[in-house]
Design a protein around this motif. Structure first.
Motif, PDB file in Angstrom:
ATOM      1  N   SER A 136      15.676  17.273  -0.770  1.00 43.76           N
ATOM      2  CA  SER A 136      16.670  18.711  -2.145  1.00 43.76           C
ATOM      3  C   SER A 136      15.720  19.604  -2.242  1.00 43.76           C
ATOM      4  O   SER A 136      15.841  20.572  -2.947  1.00 43.76           O
ATOM      5  N   VAL A 137      14.607  19.456  -2.304  1.00 39.37           N
ATOM      6  CA  VAL A 137      13.533  20.487  -2.612  1.00 39.37           C
ATOM      7  C   VAL A 137      12.458  20.903  -1.220  1.00 39.37           C
ATOM      8  O   VAL A 137      12.029  21.842  -1.588  1.00 39.37           O
ATOM      9  N   GLY A 138      12.796  20.760  -0.192  1.00 40.50           N
ATOM     10  CA  GLY A 138      12.572  21.318   0.782  1.00 40.50           C
ATOM     11  C   GLY A 138      11.684  21.225   1.808  1.00 40.50           C
ATOM     12  O   GLY A 138      11.063  21.581   3.332  1.00 40.50           O
ATOM     13  N   LEU A 139      11.298  20.208   1.793  1.00 42.85           N
ATOM     14  CA  LEU A 139      10.377  19.066   1.951  1.00 42.85           C
ATOM     15  C   LEU A 139      10.813  18.084   3.258  1.00 42.85           C
ATOM     16  O   LEU A 139      12.188  17.688   3.503  1.00 42.85           O
ATOM     17  N   LYS A 140      10.326  17.790   4.620  1.00 39.35           N
ATOM     18  CA  LYS A 140      11.045  16.870   5.199  1.00 39.35           C
ATOM     19  C   LYS A 140       9.586  15.875   5.452  1.00 39.35           C
ATOM     20  O   LYS A 140       8.413  15.379   5.982  1.00 39.35           O
ATOM     21  N   PRO A 141      10.188  14.992   4.785  1.00 37.24           N
ATOM     22  CA  PRO A 141       9.444  13.175   4.518  1.00 37.24           C
ATOM     23  C   PRO A 141       9.401  13.120   6.166  1.00 37.24           C
ATOM     24  O   PRO A 141      10.315  12.750   7.039  1.00 37.24           O
ATOM     25  N   ASP A 142       8.350  12.150   6.093  1.00 34.44           N
ATOM     26  CA  ASP A 142       7.717  11.417   7.266  1.00 34.44           C
ATOM     27  C   ASP A 142       8.715  10.176   6.707  1.00 34.44           C
ATOM     28  O   ASP A 142       8.085   8.490   5.752  1.00 34.44           O
ATOM     29  N   VAL A 143       9.429   9.808   7.185  1.00 34.33           N
ATOM     30  CA  VAL A 143      10.210   7.815   7.073  1.00 34.33           C
ATOM     31  C   VAL A 143       9.409   6.834   6.985  1.00 34.33           C
ATOM     32  O   VAL A 143       9.625   6.399   6.429  1.00 34.33           O
ATOM     33  N   LYS A 144       8.124   6.772   8.283  1.00 35.66           N
ATOM     34  CA  LYS A 144       7.678   6.015   8.195  1.00 35.66           C
ATOM     35  C   LYS A 144       7.002   5.148   7.174  1.00 35.66           C
ATOM     36  O   LYS A 144       6.647   4.585   6.665  1.00 35.66           O
ATOM     37  N   LYS A 145       6.408   6.483   6.919  1.00 30.44           N
ATOM     38  CA  LYS A 145       5.149   6.405   5.710  1.00 30.44           C
ATOM     39  C   LYS A 145       5.971   6.117   4.549  1.00 30.44           C
ATOM     40  O   LYS A 145       5.102   4.771   3.435  1.00 30.44           O
ATOM     41  N   ILE A 146       7.265   6.181   4.338  1.00 27.92           N
ATOM     42  CA  ILE A 146       7.655   6.267   3.142  1.00 27.92           C
ATOM     43  C   ILE A 146       7.694   4.393   2.968  1.00 27.92           C
ATOM     44  O   ILE A 146       7.633   3.729   2.295  1.00 27.92           O
ATOM     45  N   TYR A 147       7.926   3.953   3.825  1.00 29.51           N
ATOM     46  CA  TYR A 147       8.694   2.686   4.121  1.00 29.51           C
ATOM     47  C   TYR A 147       7.605   1.881   4.450  1.00 29.51           C
ATOM     48  O   TYR A 147       7.663   1.021   3.328  1.00 29.51           O
ATOM     49  N   ARG A 148       6.433   2.220   4.767  1.00 31.83           N
ATOM     50  CA  ARG A 148       5.137   1.565   4.740  1.00 31.83           C
ATOM     51  C   ARG A 148       4.708   1.719   3.569  1.00 31.83           C
ATOM     52  O   ARG A 148       4.281   0.693   2.858  1.00 31.83           O
ATOM     53  N   ASP A 149       4.536   2.537   2.849  1.00 35.79           N
ATOM     54  CA  ASP A 149       4.384   2.798   1.505  1.00 35.79           C
ATOM     55  C   ASP A 149       4.571   2.004   0.271  1.00 35.79           C
ATOM     56  O   ASP A 149       4.642   0.777  -0.793  1.00 35.79           O
ATOM     57  N   ALA A 150       6.469   1.455   0.517  1.00 39.14           N
ATOM     58  CA  ALA A 150       7.261   0.953  -0.246  1.00 39.14           C
ATOM     59  C   ALA A 150       7.162  -0.709  -0.019  1.00 39.14           C
ATOM     60  O   ALA A 150       6.853  -0.989  -0.996  1.00 39.14           O
ATOM     61  N   MET A 151       7.020  -0.172   0.913  1.00 44.42           N
ATOM     62  CA  MET A 151       6.323  -2.139   1.351  1.00 44.42           C
ATOM     63  C   MET A 151       5.244  -2.633   1.128  1.00 44.42           C
ATOM     64  O   MET A 151       4.872  -4.219   0.418  1.00 44.42           O
ATOM     65  N   GLU A 152       3.874  -1.848   1.277  1.00 47.84           N
ATOM     66  CA  GLU A 152       2.698  -2.172   0.315  1.00 47.84           C
ATOM     67  C   GLU A 152       3.095  -2.528  -0.742  1.00 47.84           C
ATOM     68  O   GLU A 152       2.350  -2.912  -1.752  1.00 47.84           O
ATOM     69  N   MET A 153       3.972  -1.938  -1.609  1.00 46.67           N
ATOM     70  CA  MET A 153       3.836  -1.919  -3.130  1.00 46.67           C
ATOM     71  C   MET A 153       4.909  -3.380  -4.048  1.00 46.67           C
ATOM     72  O   MET A 153       4.330  -3.899  -4.173  1.00 46.67           O
ATOM     73  N   VAL A 154       5.308  -3.317  -2.387  1.00 49.43           N
ATOM     74  CA  VAL A 154       5.848  -4.866  -2.955  1.00 49.43           C
ATOM     75  C   VAL A 154       5.849  -6.340  -2.558  1.00 49.43           C
ATOM     76  O   VAL A 154       5.894  -7.421  -3.390  1.00 49.43           O
ATOM     77  N   GLU A 155       5.036  -5.675  -1.191  1.00 54.55           N
ATOM     78  CA  GLU A 155       4.110  -7.190  -1.164  1.00 54.55           C
ATOM     79  C   GLU A 155       3.577  -7.554  -1.370  1.00 54.55           C
ATOM     80  O   GLU A 155       3.225  -9.301  -1.844  1.00 54.55           O
ATOM     81  N   PRO A 156       2.529  -7.788  -3.067  1.00 51.52           N
ATOM     82  CA  PRO A 156       1.868  -7.785  -4.318  1.00 51.52           C
ATOM     83  C   PRO A 156       2.923  -9.193  -5.007  1.00 51.52           C
ATOM     84  O   PRO A 156       2.614 -10.115  -5.373  1.00 51.52           O
ATOM     85  N   LEU A 157       4.376  -8.772  -4.711  1.00 52.96           N
ATOM     86  CA  LEU A 157       4.362  -9.855  -5.519  1.00 52.96           C
ATOM     87  C   LEU A 157       6.091 -10.253  -5.141  1.00 52.96           C
ATOM     88  O   LEU A 157       6.691 -11.370  -5.459  1.00 52.96           O
ATOM     89  N   LEU A 158       5.530 -10.550  -3.581  1.00 44.91           N
ATOM     90  CA  LEU A 158       6.693 -11.199  -2.577  1.00 44.91           C
ATOM     91  C   LEU A 158       5.759 -12.809  -2.910  1.00 44.91           C
ATOM     92  O   LEU A 158       4.539 -12.992  -2.727  1.00 44.91           O
ATOM     93  N   PRO A 159       6.276 -13.962  -2.566  1.00 40.41           N
ATOM     94  CA  PRO A 159       5.915 -15.789  -2.584  1.00 40.41           C
ATOM     95  C   PRO A 159       4.834 -15.455  -1.499  1.00 40.41           C
ATOM     96  O   PRO A 159       4.540 -15.189  -0.254  1.00 40.41           O
ATOM     97  N   GLU A 160       3.698 -16.774  -1.362  1.00 39.23           N
ATOM     98  CA  GLU A 160       3.434 -16.934  -0.702  1.00 39.23           C
ATOM     99  C   GLU A 160       3.896 -17.576   0.660  1.00 39.23           C
ATOM    100  O   GLU A 160       4.651 -18.704   0.561  1.00 39.23           O
ATOM    101  N   GLN A 161       3.552 -16.948   2.101  1.00 37.47           N
ATOM    102  CA  GLN A 161       4.051 -17.540   2.977  1.00 37.47           C
ATOM    103  C   GLN A 161       3.395 -19.065   3.669  1.00 37.47           C
ATOM    104  O   GLN A 161       2.184 -18.548   3.733  1.00 37.47           O
ATOM    105  N   PRO A 162       3.949 -20.278   3.866  1.00 38.55           N
ATOM    106  CA  PRO A 162       2.990 -21.270   3.869  1.00 38.55           C
ATOM    107  C   PRO A 162       2.386 -21.474   5.161  1.00 38.55           C
ATOM    108  O   PRO A 162       2.876 -20.278   6.466  1.00 38.55           O
ATOM    109  N   TYR A 163       0.966 -21.694   5.204  1.00 42.14           N
ATOM    110  CA  TYR A 163       0.679 -22.060   6.524  1.00 42.14           C
ATOM    111  C   TYR A 163      -0.409 -20.469   6.756  1.00 42.14           C
ATOM    112  O   TYR A 163      -0.021 -20.262   8.812  1.00 42.14           O
ATOM    113  N   GLY A 164      -0.292 -19.477   6.089  1.00 43.75           N
ATOM    114  CA  GLY A 164      -0.796 -18.011   6.622  1.00 43.75           C
ATOM    115  C   GLY A 164       0.618 -17.132   7.052  1.00 43.75           C
ATOM    116  O   GLY A 164      -0.001 -16.123   8.209  1.00 43.75           O
TER     117      GLY A 164
END
Length: 166
Positions: A136-164
């Motif tokens: 809305s302010v004229g930027l062309k966002p990098d969708v994959k970067k936004i996705y990756r950054d959001a997933m990195e923010m969520v990762e510490p809050l996710l339960p640990e997976q058993p067996y690595g």
């Protein structure tokens, strides 16, 4: 810039917000919410089919489709609803990739929003506006970067997976 300032800026840019129990109420989607979301995704799917030669699949390939829509300037800068519909597509990809994320209704003094919250927590992402605020302010966002950054923010809050993990 200090690390805490960078963190606060990241929270604002990526729409990440911990809900405060006395300030916000988080509830399940109603049938109307699900229907509204499906209509939004259909709008983006129609645009992608007609103008990009692709379709919305609700998987990571949608990130490329969204990027092509952005790069080709197919959404007018003042069409906030269509930009937010693109955010719904982005959010659906996140839900598909991370089982612990679920669509919720987030209500606070500013109003009612659709959010992706980490199951069992009050930590929420707001993908509906992750693209629209930039576009809305004229930027062309990098969708994959936004996705990756959001997933990195969520990762510490996710339960640990058993067996690595997987």
């Amino acid at each position: 810039m200090t690390p805490s300032v960078r963190f606060c800026i990241a929270l604002l840019l990526f729409g990440w917000l911990p809900a405060q129990a006395d300030e916000a109420e988080i509830s399940d989607f109603s049938w109307m919410d699900r229907n509204h979301m499906a209509q939004q995704v259909k709008k983006v799917d129609d645009l992608a089919r007609q103008r990009v030669g692709s379709q919305i699949r609700e998987d990571k390939s949608d990130l490329d489709t969204l990027q092509r829509i952005i790069d080709r300037d197919l959404v007018p800068q003042d069409d906030r609803l269509l930009m937010q519909a693109m955010g719904a597509v982005l959010g659906n990809v996140m839900v598909k990739e991370v089982d612990e994320l679920e669509w919720k209704v987030y209500e606070d003094e500013k109003g009612r929003s659709r959010a992706l919250c980490v199951e069992g927590t009050e930590q929420c992402l707001f993908p509906i506006t992750m693209l629209s605020r930039r576009m809305s302010v004229g930027l062309k966002p990098d969708v994959k970067k936004i996705y990756r950054d959001a997933m990195e923010m969520v990762e510490p809050l996710l339960p640990e997976q058993p067996y690595g993990g997987a």
